[in-house]
Design an enzyme around this catalytic site. Structure first.
Site, PDB file in Angstrom:
ATOM      1  N   GLY A  13       0.830  -1.207   0.000  1.00  0.00           N
ATOM      2  CA  GLY A  13       0.000   0.000   0.000  1.00  0.00           C
ATOM      3  C   GLY A  13       0.859   1.250   0.000  1.00  0.00           C
ATOM      4  O   GLY A  13       2.093   1.172   0.011  1.00  0.00           O
ATOM      5  N   TYR A  15      10.490   7.616  15.973  1.00  0.00           N
ATOM      6  CA  TYR A  15      10.371   7.561  14.518  1.00  0.00           C
ATOM      7  C   TYR A  15      11.454   8.435  13.874  1.00  0.00           C
ATOM      8  O   TYR A  15      12.156   8.008  12.955  1.00  0.00           O
ATOM      9  CB  TYR A  15       8.978   8.036  14.112  1.00  0.00           C
TER      10      TYR A  15
END
Lengths: 75, 254
Positions: free
Chosen positions: B20, B158
């Site tokens: 995706g 992150y």
């Protein structure tokens, strides 16, 4: 996690002395209730109660007690 | 040298995280440019959807969970034993968590770094095994993030993992230059993917609008990032290694 334990975790999270929060506090009166506290609460609810919450849901709460209900903390 | 500088005809490229978003769009663009693709991810159904969107023939899917990073080199061996040596790898699988540092545990750190960094190192190791890349060399592209360069409150793990990718690519570029394997990153800002739609559902409307306003050219689309990856994989990137291409609609220009 009991309600008392959860409140203690919130005290730690918000850097308040242990036993400060009781549930009746209005969020708008808590200067520690910042956008980062919102994210921290979401992580706390997920880690302890496996409840997935969003900032949008939290924005509808006006008291600490309502936050606990949202996180499915036992009364 | 192909007639068109972005021509990838005859090139075999592995795209991980292709089920995706950005990874899927990269696979689609590379197939339009003539590449033969191995698309990988955890979800077979979504990977099959990606396969159906590819142009040309000769593509295949590989189900794999990159969190099991120890197995990656052997996995690359098994892929190349079927598909032949690879010309390139794109690492587009990533994990984003919003977690304040006060709530962070070593398990959280390991979890994010396992998906975002350990897998990148082991993919590079797998790729540079004998007979896994072509005699002409190859190109590795890691999808990093602008959050590896600029900060945003609550996503320190992150950011750290994405900054690590840029450091990794610089040193790997030097290590692998003698065998003509180039290593680069693409660093996008927020791109209109399912992940962004999910974020929109989570944020208040005014928060989401503020995020959009941080992008002078608006949110990107996956094809904007795919174009950069293709440029680095094709002959257009033959003299580019060890760098990070920022594709962020002006997010970091401010």
């Amino acid at each position: 996690m009991t309600r008392t334990e959860f409140l203690k975790s919130m005290d730690t999270m918000l850097e308040l002395p242990e036993g400060t929060l009781t549930g009746s506090e209005k969020l708008k009166d808590l200067e520690q209730w910042t956008s980062m506290a919102v994210v921290s609460f979401i992580a706390l609810a997920d880690e302890n109660n496996r409840v997935t919450l969003s900032p949008r849901q939290l924005s509808n709460c006006s008291t600490v007690g309502e936050l606990l209900e949202l996180a499915k903390v036992e009364a | 040298m192909p007639s068109h500088p972005l021509d990838l005809a005859g090139r075999a490229i592995l795209v991980v995280g292709a089920s995706g978003g950005i990874g899927r769009e990269i696979a689609m663009l590379l197939s339009e440019l003539g590449a033969r693709l191995i698309v990988s991810g955890r979800n077979e159904e979504r990977l099959s959807e990606t396969l159906g969107l590819l142009s040309g023939t000769g593509h295949r899917i590989e189900i794999a969970d990159l969190a099991e990073s120890e197995r990656i080199p052997q996995w690359i061996k098994s892929i190349t034993s079927v598909s032949g040596p690879l010309n390139g790898i794109v690492h587009a699988a990533g994990k984003q968590v919003t977690l304040p540092v006060r709530m962070t545990t070593p398990t959280n750190i390991d979890d994010v770094f396992r998906t975002n960094l350990y897998s990148a190192v082991m993919l590079a190791q797998g790729f540079c095994q004998k007979n896994c890349y072509t005699q002409e060399g190859g190109s590795i592209v890691f999808i990093s993030s602008i959050m590896g360069f600029v900060g945003k409150s609550g996503i320190s793990l992150y950011s750290a993992s994405k900054a690590a990718l840029s450091g990794l690519c610089r040193s790997l570029a030097l290590e692998l230059a003698p065998v003509r394997v180039r290593v680069n990153c693409v660093a996008p800002a927020f791109v209109e993917t399912e992940m962004l739609k999910h974020l929109q559902d989570l944020l208040l409307p005014e928060q989401f609008e503020a995020l959009k306003q941080e992008h002078p050219l608006g949110f990107g689309n996956p094809r904007d990032v795919a174009g950069a990856a293709a440029f680095l994989l094709a002959d257009t990137g033959r003299w580019i290694t060890g760098t990070t291409m920022v594709v962020d609609g002006g997010y970091s220009a401010q």
